[in-house]
Design an enzyme around this catalytic site. Structure first.
Site, PDB file in Angstrom:
ATOM      1  N   TYR A   1      -1.245  -0.011  10.036  1.00 25.23           N
ATOM      2  CA  TYR A   1      -1.394  -0.584   8.693  1.00 25.23           C
ATOM      3  C   TYR A   1      -0.207  -0.165   7.823  1.00 25.23           C
ATOM      4  CZ  TYR A   1      -3.591  -1.671   4.181  1.00 25.23           C
ATOM      5  OH  TYR A   1      -3.879  -2.173   2.931  1.00 25.23           O
TER       6      TYR A   1
ATOM      7  N   SER B   1       0.850  -1.194   0.000  1.00 23.42           N
ATOM      8  CA  SER B   1       0.000   0.000   0.000  1.00 23.42           C
ATOM      9  C   SER B   1       0.876   1.230   0.000  1.00 23.42           C
ATOM     10  CB  SER B   1      -0.892   0.000   1.243  1.00 23.42           C
ATOM     11  OG  SER B   1      -1.539   1.252   1.405  1.00 23.42           O
TER      12      SER B   1
END
Length: 259
Positions: A164, A151
């Site tokens: 995350y 990501s």
């Protein structure tokens, strides 16, 4: 079957495992791989959702669903064995499973939640790769290749999805390290998407999609197909001299330092 130019489809005859593939980016990747000639084993927690995904992928001739917890080593063994037993091989692996249960400042994070994020998003991905390599990922016809779905959160600070981002930064470095260690037999690459319109990412754009998309030079958010095409490329022959790399698939949002 061949493409319009008469060449075999990109992944004709290959067998792929795609984790976290009952919906969203994972399902989009599985659909693209099937379209490119592969047969796929897809995983997720819920058997019913996987059955629907298999139907969407063309049924048992093209896909098999195996339900379970992606971080469970026994489940990983079951999936890899099923790929060989059902489709006769194991060539491609896509680590797409990821969780993001915490939203807000990192210092407010529960430590057990932080450990869980790292376990699922990083340690489990490493385990999948290690087990796939031990099981003989790839062969002369289809060399072994792995793509990890990271990501842009792993490339910079977000302020709201910190753990995350930490996990995805670790996944990116895992990609780099294993790209080095596993050559020349297995290539390992990653993709780093920005916000893609899926249920998983809804909290980042729901009710304000136009405003969020205005930060992107391409003036839109991503869709699963955007990521799927990049993954198929990295797994295929046109990327045969590419390993240890992370391809940013972000509509240009990181060009000005955004995440």
């Amino acid at each position: 079957m061949s493409d319009a130019a008469g060449r075999p489809r990109l992944h004709e005859g290959a067998v792929a495992v795609v984790t976290g593939a009952s919906r969203g980016i994972g399902l989009g990747i599985a659909e693209r791989l099937v379209a490119d000639g592969a047969r796929v084993v897809v995983t997720a927690r819920k058997a019913e959702a996987l059955a629907e995904a298999v139907d969407r992928l063309g049924g048992p001739e093209h896909a098999l669903g195996v339900a379970g917890n992606a971080a469970d080593e026994a489940h990983q063994d079951e999936v890899l064995a099923a790929a060989r037993e059902t489709f006769g091989g194991l060539h491609l692996l896509v680590n797409n499973t990821g969780i993001n249960p915490a939203y807000g400042p990192m210092l407010d994070s529960d430590l057990d939640v932080a450990r869980k994020v790292l376990d699922v998003n990083v340690v489990a991905a490493f385990s999948w790769i290690r087990k796939a390599v031990a099981a003989g990922l790839g062969d002369a016809g289809h060399p072994g290749a792995v793509v990890n779905v990271a990501s842009v959160a792993g490339l910079g600070a977000s302020g709201v999805i910190g753990w995350y981002g930490v996990s995805k930064a670790a996944l990116i470095h895992l990609t780099t390290e294993l790209g080095y260690e596993l050559g020349p037999d297995v290539r390992v690459n990653a993709v780093a998407p920005a916000v893609v319109k899926t249920r998983f990412a809804e909290a980042l754009y729901e009710g304000r999609e136009e405003k969020v998309a205005s930060r992107y030079p391409m003036r839109r958010l991503g869709v699963p197909e955007d990521v799927a095409g990049a993954v198929s490329f990295l797994l295929g022959r046109d990327a045969s001299w590419v390993t240890g790399q992370t391809l940013t698939v972000d509509g240009g949002v990181t060009l000005a330092g955004g995440v």
